[in-house]
Design an enzyme around this catalytic site. Structure first.
Site, PDB file in Angstrom:
ATOM      1  CG  ASP A  79      -2.062   0.941   1.147  1.00  0.00           C
ATOM      2  OD1 ASP A  79      -3.209   0.484   1.132  1.00  0.00           O
ATOM      3  OD2 ASP A  79      -1.823   2.174   1.091  1.00  0.00           O
ATOM      4  CG  ASN A 118     -12.580  -1.293   4.194  1.00  0.00           C
ATOM      5  OD1 ASN A 118     -12.859  -1.842   5.256  1.00  0.00           O
ATOM      6  ND2 ASN A 118     -11.522  -0.506   4.058  1.00  0.00           N
ATOM      7  CD  GLN A 145     -14.951  -0.956  -2.195  1.00  0.00           C
ATOM      8  OE1 GLN A 145     -16.123  -1.183  -1.905  1.00  0.00           O
ATOM      9  NE2 GLN A 145     -14.328  -1.585  -3.177  1.00  0.00           N
ATOM     10  CG  HIS A 190      -8.635  -3.381  -2.076  1.00  0.00           C
ATOM     11  ND1 HIS A 190      -9.583  -2.659  -2.766  1.00  0.00           N
ATOM     12  CD2 HIS A 190      -8.449  -2.723  -0.908  1.00  0.00           C
ATOM     13  CE1 HIS A 190      -9.935  -1.600  -2.055  1.00  0.00           C
ATOM     14  NE2 HIS A 190      -9.272  -1.627  -0.918  1.00  0.00           N
ATOM     15  CG  HIS A 248      -6.793  -3.020   3.448  1.00  0.00           C
ATOM     16  ND1 HIS A 248      -6.074  -1.893   3.169  1.00  0.00           N
ATOM     17  CD2 HIS A 248      -8.035  -2.794   2.943  1.00  0.00           C
ATOM     18  CE1 HIS A 248      -6.838  -1.012   2.536  1.00  0.00           C
ATOM     19  NE2 HIS A 248      -8.043  -1.543   2.387  1.00  0.00           N
TER      20      HIS A 248
HETATM   21  P1  AMP Z   1      -9.948   0.985   0.683  1.00  0.00           P
HETATM   22  O1  AMP Z   1     -10.149   2.226   1.511  1.00  0.00           O
HETATM   23  O2  AMP Z   1     -10.267  -0.292   1.410  1.00  0.00           O
HETATM   24  O3  AMP Z   1     -10.637   1.090  -0.659  1.00  0.00           O
HETATM   25  O4  AMP Z   1      -8.385   0.910   0.441  1.00  0.00           O
HETATM   26  C1  AMP Z   1      -7.737   1.491  -0.634  1.00  0.00           C
HETATM   27  C2  AMP Z   1      -6.256   1.450  -0.326  1.00  0.00           C
HETATM   28  O5  AMP Z   1      -5.542   1.576  -1.536  1.00  0.00           O
HETATM   29  C3  AMP Z   1      -5.758   2.550   0.615  1.00  0.00           C
HETATM   30  O6  AMP Z   1      -5.121   1.955   1.738  1.00  0.00           O
HETATM   31  C4  AMP Z   1      -4.788   3.341  -0.255  1.00  0.00           C
HETATM   32  O7  AMP Z   1      -3.690   3.803   0.479  1.00  0.00           O
HETATM   33  C5  AMP Z   1      -4.371   2.318  -1.285  1.00  0.00           C
HETATM   34  N1  AMP Z   1      -3.969   2.829  -2.585  1.00  0.00           N
HETATM   35  C6  AMP Z   1      -4.642   3.709  -3.379  1.00  0.00           C
HETATM   36  N2  AMP Z   1      -3.974   3.920  -4.536  1.00  0.00           N
HETATM   37  C7  AMP Z   1      -2.868   3.141  -4.487  1.00  0.00           C
HETATM   38  C8  AMP Z   1      -1.779   2.906  -5.369  1.00  0.00           C
HETATM   39  N3  AMP Z   1      -1.688   3.532  -6.545  1.00  0.00           N
HETATM   40  N4  AMP Z   1      -0.824   2.030  -4.990  1.00  0.00           N
HETATM   41  C9  AMP Z   1      -0.891   1.411  -3.789  1.00  0.00           C
HETATM   42  N5  AMP Z   1      -1.898   1.576  -2.915  1.00  0.00           N
HETATM   43  C10 AMP Z   1      -2.863   2.446  -3.238  1.00  0.00           C
END
Ligand code: AMP
Ligand code: ZN
Length: 132
Positions: A30, A86, A93, A99, A101
């Protein structure tokens, strides 16, 4: 999905720090980690959330989460790992490509994935039990 950032990352169109890749999944770090080692399991196929994910992919995602979590925990000497997933804006989300985590936890860290415990009321219990 043309405009999905995780489709592009999972399929290698946008580079990401990749911990693992196979035909169906990519696991990346992340970019804004909650803790050292925060990783994301991404299926290569687009599914907006868990409800759109085929059962077989969902099953494999959890097995893969376990495999990566073991390596992170051992390699980083973490004391625990949160596995969080999420679905929907209301649930936090922000990227609408399924995805999982993996958040390594270290004793005394300040990561916040907690909630205030409520009380199960009789009416909520009965309403929910009647759904099943
Ligand atoms: P969610 O809030 O469960 O949708 O999680 C999305 C996650 O994606 C967050 O923890 C962000 O920090 C991560 N994220 C968003 N864009 C990127 C990216 N380009 N590369 C790596 N992680 C990302
Ligand atoms: Zn996607």
């Amino acid at each position: 999905m043309d405009n999905c950032i995780f489709c592009k990352i999972a399929n290698g169109e946008i580079p990401a720090a990749t911990l693992y890749e196979d035909e169906d999944f990519r696991v990346i770090l992340d970019l804004n980690p909650a803790a050292k080692g925060h990783a994301l399991i991404l299926p290569k196929m687009h599914a907006g959330d868990l409800f759109e994910l085929p059962d077989e992919t969902a099953a494999r995602a959890l097995v893969l989460a376990k495999k990566i979590a073991v390596k992170l925990k051992e390699g980083l000497h973490a004391d625990g790992i949160n596995v969080i997933q999420n679905n929907g804006e209301a649930a936090g989300q922000t990227v609408f490509h399924f995805h999982v985590h993996l958040i390594p936890r270290y004793a005394g860290d300040t990561v916040n994935v907690t909630w205030k415990p409520g009380t199960l009321t009789d009416s909520d219990r009965d309403e929910i039990l009647s759904l099943f």
